[in-house]
Write a protein that holds these residues in place. Structure first.
Motif, PDB file in Angstrom:
ATOM      1  N   ILE A 186       0.832  -1.205   0.000  1.00 17.52           N
ATOM      2  CA  ILE A 186       0.000   0.000   0.000  1.00 17.52           C
ATOM      3  C   ILE A 186       0.867   1.256   0.000  1.00 17.52           C
ATOM      4  O   ILE A 186       1.793   1.387   0.807  1.00 17.52           O
ATOM      5  CB  ILE A 186      -0.931   0.019   1.227  1.00 17.52           C
ATOM      6  N   SER A 187       0.546   2.155  -0.910  1.00 15.51           N
ATOM      7  CA  SER A 187       1.159   3.489  -0.916  1.00 15.51           C
ATOM      8  C   SER A 187       0.231   4.421  -0.161  1.00 15.51           C
ATOM      9  O   SER A 187      -0.962   4.506  -0.474  1.00 15.51           O
ATOM     10  CB  SER A 187       1.357   3.981  -2.360  1.00 15.51           C
ATOM     11  N   ILE A 188       0.773   5.142   0.823  1.00 19.91           N
ATOM     12  CA  ILE A 188      -0.037   6.034   1.637  1.00 19.91           C
ATOM     13  C   ILE A 188       0.686   7.361   1.823  1.00 19.91           C
ATOM     14  O   ILE A 188       1.875   7.378   2.142  1.00 19.91           O
ATOM     15  CB  ILE A 188      -0.379   5.367   2.995  1.00 19.91           C
ATOM     16  N   TYR A 189      -0.010   8.459   1.583  1.00 23.50           N
ATOM     17  CA  TYR A 189       0.630   9.759   1.766  1.00 23.50           C
ATOM     18  C   TYR A 189       0.678  10.103   3.253  1.00 23.50           C
ATOM     19  O   TYR A 189      -0.171   9.671   4.040  1.00 23.50           O
ATOM     20  CB  TYR A 189      -0.108  10.838   0.974  1.00 23.50           C
ATOM     21  N   LEU A 190       1.680  10.870   3.638  1.00 22.70           N
ATOM     22  CA  LEU A 190       1.819  11.315   5.029  1.00 22.70           C
ATOM     23  C   LEU A 190       1.197  12.706   5.113  1.00 22.70           C
ATOM     24  O   LEU A 190       1.712  13.663   4.551  1.00 22.70           O
ATOM     25  CB  LEU A 190       3.293  11.317   5.436  1.00 22.70           C
ATOM     26  N   SER A 191       0.082  12.806   5.807  1.00 24.00           N
ATOM     27  CA  SER A 191      -0.799  13.968   5.712  1.00 24.00           C
ATOM     28  C   SER A 191      -0.267  15.221   6.397  1.00 24.00           C
ATOM     29  O   SER A 191       0.494  15.155   7.368  1.00 24.00           O
ATOM     30  CB  SER A 191      -2.169  13.616   6.300  1.00 24.00           C
ATOM     31  N   THR A 192      -0.715  16.359   5.877  1.00 23.97           N
ATOM     32  CA  THR A 192      -0.531  17.664   6.509  1.00 23.97           C
ATOM     33  C   THR A 192      -1.859  18.059   7.151  1.00 23.97           C
ATOM     34  O   THR A 192      -2.869  17.349   7.003  1.00 23.97           O
ATOM     35  CB  THR A 192      -0.132  18.734   5.482  1.00 23.97           C
ATOM     36  N   HIS A 193      -1.898  19.199   7.832  1.00 25.99           N
ATOM     37  CA  HIS A 193      -3.132  19.643   8.491  1.00 25.99           C
ATOM     38  C   HIS A 193      -4.213  20.059   7.492  1.00 25.99           C
ATOM     39  O   HIS A 193      -5.365  20.265   7.865  1.00 25.99           O
ATOM     40  CB  HIS A 193      -2.841  20.804   9.450  1.00 25.99           C
ATOM     41  N   MET A 194      -3.840  20.168   6.197  1.00 27.14           N
ATOM     42  CA  MET A 194      -4.806  20.553   5.158  1.00 27.14           C
ATOM     43  C   MET A 194      -5.389  19.332   4.450  1.00 27.14           C
ATOM     44  O   MET A 194      -6.156  19.474   3.504  1.00 27.14           O
ATOM     45  CB  MET A 194      -4.130  21.462   4.136  1.00 27.14           C
ATOM     46  N   LEU A 211      -2.388  -0.889  -3.848  1.00 26.44           N
ATOM     47  CA  LEU A 211      -3.382   0.142  -3.541  1.00 26.44           C
ATOM     48  C   LEU A 211      -2.675   1.464  -3.267  1.00 26.44           C
ATOM     49  O   LEU A 211      -1.777   1.530  -2.426  1.00 26.44           O
ATOM     50  CB  LEU A 211      -4.200  -0.260  -2.307  1.00 26.44           C
ATOM     51  N   PHE A 212      -3.086   2.501  -3.987  1.00 23.38           N
ATOM     52  CA  PHE A 212      -2.589   3.848  -3.755  1.00 23.38           C
ATOM     53  C   PHE A 212      -3.648   4.645  -2.995  1.00 23.38           C
ATOM     54  O   PHE A 212      -4.787   4.766  -3.466  1.00 23.38           O
ATOM     55  CB  PHE A 212      -2.307   4.570  -5.079  1.00 23.38           C
ATOM     56  N   LEU A 213      -3.283   5.188  -1.833  1.00 26.96           N
ATOM     57  CA  LEU A 213      -4.129   6.132  -1.102  1.00 26.96           C
ATOM     58  C   LEU A 213      -3.577   7.515  -1.410  1.00 26.96           C
ATOM     59  O   LEU A 213      -2.466   7.861  -1.007  1.00 26.96           O
ATOM     60  CB  LEU A 213      -4.095   5.832   0.394  1.00 26.96           C
ATOM     61  N   LEU A 226      -8.519  10.201  -0.838  1.00 29.02           N
ATOM     62  CA  LEU A 226      -9.138  10.521   0.447  1.00 29.02           C
ATOM     63  C   LEU A 226      -9.425  12.018   0.479  1.00 29.02           C
ATOM     64  O   LEU A 226      -8.533  12.824   0.245  1.00 29.02           O
ATOM     65  CB  LEU A 226      -8.210  10.132   1.602  1.00 29.02           C
ATOM     66  N   ALA A 227     -10.674  12.391   0.779  1.00 28.45           N
ATOM     67  CA  ALA A 227     -11.050  13.802   0.657  1.00 28.45           C
ATOM     68  C   ALA A 227     -12.064  14.219   1.710  1.00 28.45           C
ATOM     69  O   ALA A 227     -12.879  13.415   2.169  1.00 28.45           O
ATOM     70  CB  ALA A 227     -11.644  14.063  -0.735  1.00 28.45           C
ATOM     71  N   ILE A 262      -9.243   8.645 -10.818  1.00 25.62           N
ATOM     72  CA  ILE A 262      -9.233   7.844  -9.598  1.00 25.62           C
ATOM     73  C   ILE A 262     -10.377   6.840  -9.618  1.00 25.62           C
ATOM     74  O   ILE A 262     -11.472   7.145 -10.092  1.00 25.62           O
ATOM     75  CB  ILE A 262      -9.358   8.764  -8.365  1.00 25.62           C
ATOM     76  N   HIS A 263     -10.147   5.626  -9.099  1.00 24.13           N
ATOM     77  CA  HIS A 263     -11.205   4.615  -9.070  1.00 24.13           C
ATOM     78  C   HIS A 263     -12.248   4.897  -7.986  1.00 24.13           C
ATOM     79  O   HIS A 263     -13.446   4.717  -8.196  1.00 24.13           O
ATOM     80  CB  HIS A 263     -10.607   3.226  -8.825  1.00 24.13           C
ATOM     81  N   TYR A 264     -11.783   5.305  -6.802  1.00 21.54           N
ATOM     82  CA  TYR A 264     -12.686   5.554  -5.678  1.00 21.54           C
ATOM     83  C   TYR A 264     -12.315   6.867  -4.992  1.00 21.54           C
ATOM     84  O   TYR A 264     -11.152   7.096  -4.687  1.00 21.54           O
ATOM     85  CB  TYR A 264     -12.608   4.443  -4.636  1.00 21.54           C
ATOM     86  N   ILE A 265     -13.327   7.702  -4.728  1.00 22.70           N
ATOM     87  CA  ILE A 265     -13.137   8.925  -3.944  1.00 22.70           C
ATOM     88  C   ILE A 265     -13.828   8.665  -2.597  1.00 22.70           C
ATOM     89  O   ILE A 265     -15.035   8.519  -2.528  1.00 22.70           O
ATOM     90  CB  ILE A 265     -13.782  10.150  -4.614  1.00 22.70           C
TER      91      ILE A 265
END
Length: 210
Positions: free
Chosen positions: A62-70, A140-142, A183-184, A204-207
């Motif tokens: 799984i690829s997952i981004y490391l989130s910011t406060h935005m 899976l890409f997040l 992810l939104a 994107i496949h899924y929002i």
């Protein structure tokens, strides 16, 4: 050299597209003033939906981004990936290039250096396992973004990191089935006519929203 010039021209086009520029500014203002408790509530709801999805349950890498406060907070998802013994890959940026490098546990995450944008990221030169060269790639890409449509449209920050990376990944693993999941926050969803998609934009496949 020609390839580099074409890449720079494409980036310049992204950054100067007036409709995208206006939408980015609007989203930046919305997210800046979105109360932290709303972000946290939606992040928890998004997390639960991801964890319950078949795409997440069946993915090993799984690829997952490391989130910011935005952005939708991915910290709990990251913890769950490690608990479930998934292979976790996170973005590392250097100039125009993005790579997906492996993180093995939360201790590694907590000791990552911060960039000037206050984002944790591993150094490309650290010798970590790279998803493009390990022979397996990503299941899976997040994916983060600035704005999305319900039909899979995505607008990033204008540098084309994910669009370019996903095309590189597809060229190296042409027969691999990959799921793209964005992810939104609800506030990041716009109508189709508000987000002008271009030829290089990856759908994107899924929002997933809260």
């Amino acid at each position: 050299m020609l390839k580099r010039i074409n890449s720079l021209l494409k980036m310049a086009k992204n950054l100067t597209n007036p409709l995208k520029a206006a939408l980015r500014k609007r989203m930046k203002d919305i997210l800046k003033f979105l109360p932290s408790e709303i972000k946290e509530r939606q992040s928890k709801a998004v997390t639960e939906k991801v964890l319950q999805s078949e795409a997440f349950r069946t993915a090993q890498r799984i690829s997952i981004y490391l989130s910011t406060h935005m952005e939708v907070n991915t910290t709990y998802l990251l913890s769950e990936c490690f608990r479930l013994e998934k292979d976790v890959f996170v973005p590392s940026y250097e100039g125009e290039r993005m790579e997906m490098l492996r993180l093995r546990n939360l201790h590694e995450y907590n000791t990552l250096p911060l960039t000037k944008w206050k984002i944790r990221q591993p150094d490309i030169r650290d010798g970590r396992e790279n998803a493009l060269t390990n022979g397996h790639g990503i299941d899976l890409f997040l994916i983060p973004g600035v704005a999305f449509t319900r039909n899979g449209g995505r607008m990033g920050h204008g540098m084309g990191y994910y669009d370019n990376y996903l095309k590189r990944h597809q060229s190296i693993y042409p027969h691999k089935k990959v799921t793209l999941m964005a992810l939104a926050f609800h506030e990041q969803i716009v109508d189709d006519h508000e987000l002008p998609l271009e030829e290089h934009d990856v759908r994107i496949h899924y929002i997933i929203t809260g």
